[in-house]
Design an enzyme around this catalytic site. Structure first.
Site, PDB file in Angstrom:
ATOM      1  CG  ASP A 222    -155.777 -59.285  90.502  1.00  0.00           C
ATOM      2  OD1 ASP A 222    -155.373 -59.848  89.424  1.00  0.00           O
ATOM      3  OD2 ASP A 222    -156.178 -59.846  91.322  1.00  0.00           O
ATOM      4  CG  ASP A 250    -153.942 -42.762  83.733  1.00  0.00           C
ATOM      5  OD1 ASP A 250    -153.585 -42.773  82.668  1.00  0.00           O
ATOM      6  OD2 ASP A 250    -154.665 -41.797  84.331  1.00  0.00           O
TER       7      ASP A 250
END
Ligand code: IPM
Ligand code: MG
Length: 356
Positions: A222, A250
């Site tokens: 994260d 991505d």
């Protein structure tokens, strides 16, 4: 030098065609090309997204140049027949456990990045993603939960052996010319929550003993997502698992702002007479909305072909020439629609060839 060309669906055929023409223009006389069906087109022609004959052709080649798979008309098929299974099947069947995804913002294209230009210019990193394990390939299924509702489940796991071999690839990459920032490696996991990540982190730490020259750090996924867009300059090579690597790559490509420029290599242990056996593909998908219109930017596939020359054929000079030709074309204002320009697929391919 045998190359299996698997164009696949959507824009796959048009972009691989340009990449093949660039390889030919680079003067590679000893190339033998084979072409096979893969993805939705293979399902339509042979009843399976990864037909046996395609898999055999891939095995017998020295390297695979892959376009893209994905076809909305296959969305209703059961999972095992969907186009995406072709790429997952090739990775698994061919033992291609190491995925290299470089992401950088090219000079002059900073404005395409959603990041502020001063941050965007510092984005130049390589993601080394494990590709044949993790929750992607664990047991999975559907069952009825205690409350009577349907429950989907997928098992996440990594063995030390799997982690060790991908870590070796990342340590080597951090030392090589593949690394934008030499010797810097960040391993990304979720060791504060997941057992899988605990084993991952401890194994990477163990492996680091043999690589004292590499500056190794660890980061939770994260935080890594946040750091890639807020402070990308800190990253050289990022080592991570299959699922986190899928998401972070991505994210990194969105930060570059031009998905039509990003190449990838998937490598395993197998050595051929020429180099490391591998599969090379642009990281963009099949883009069915613009398929067949000659609008797609072939640069990502051309750059993937350059990675193929480097890793599978030991042709560093030719690989660097192709990369330089792409960079020169960009510097000269050759831009596909993805970069806000109006150059079509063939025009971009021709522009790269002229600059070789
Ligand atoms: C990728 C893609 C694939 C993946 C899909 C098409 C199965 O997103 O190469 O990143 O999830 O690995
Ligand atoms: Mg993905």
């Amino acid at each position: 030098m045998k190359i299996a060309v698997l164009p696949g669906d959507g824009i796959g055929p048009e972009v691989t065609r340009e990449a093949v023409k660039v390889l030919e223009a680079a003067g590679l006389a000893d190339l033998t090309l084979f072409e096979g069906d893969v993805g939705g087109i293979a399902y339509k022609n042979h009843g399976h997204p990864l037909p046996d004959e395609t898999l055999t052709m891939a095995r017998e080649a020295d390297a695979i140049l892959f376009g893209a798979v994905g076809d909305p008309s296959c969305d209703a098929l059961e999972r095992s027949l969907r186009p995406e299974q072709a790429i997952l099947g090739l990775r698994k069947e061919l033992g291609l456990f190491a995925n290299l995804r470089p992401a950088k913002v090219y000079k002059g294209l900073e404005h395409l990045s959603p990041l502020t230009p001063d941050i965007a210019t510092t984005l130049d990193l390589l993601i080394v993603r494990e590709l044949t394990g993790d929750v992607y390939f664990g047991d999975k299924g559907e069952r009825i939960a205690v409350d009577g509702s349907r429950e989907g489940w997928d098992m996440m796991s990594y063995t030390e052996t799997e982690v060790r071999r991908i870590a070796q690839v990342a340590f080597r990459a951090a030392r090589s010319g593949d690394s934008p920032k030499k010797q810097r490696l960040c391993s990304v996991d979720k060791a504060n929550v997941l057992e899988t990540s605990q084993v991952w982190r401890e194994t990477v730490k163990d492996a680091a003993g043999a690589h004292p020259d590499i500056d190794l750090s660890h980061m939770y996924v994260d935080n890594a997502a946040m750091q890639i867009i807020s402070n990308p300059s800190q990253f050289g090579v990022i080592l991570t698992g299959n699922l986190f690597g899928d998401i972070l790559s991505d994210l990194a490509s969105a930060a570059v702002g031009s998905i039509g420029l990003l190449a990838s290599a998937s490598l395993g242990d197998r050595q051929t007479a020429h180099g490391t056996y591998g599969l090379y593909e642009p990281i963009h998908g099949s883009a069915p909305d613009i398929a067949g219109q000659g609008k797609a930017n072939p640069m990502a596939t051309i750059l993937s072909a350059a990675m193929m020359l480097r890793h599978s054929f030991g042709m560093e000079t030719e690989a660097a020439r192709i990369e330089a030709a792409v960079e020169r074309a960009l510097a000269d204002g050759i831009r596909g629609a993805d970069l806000g320009g109006d150059h079509g697929t063939q025009a971009i391919g021709a522009a790269v060839r002229e600059r070789l």
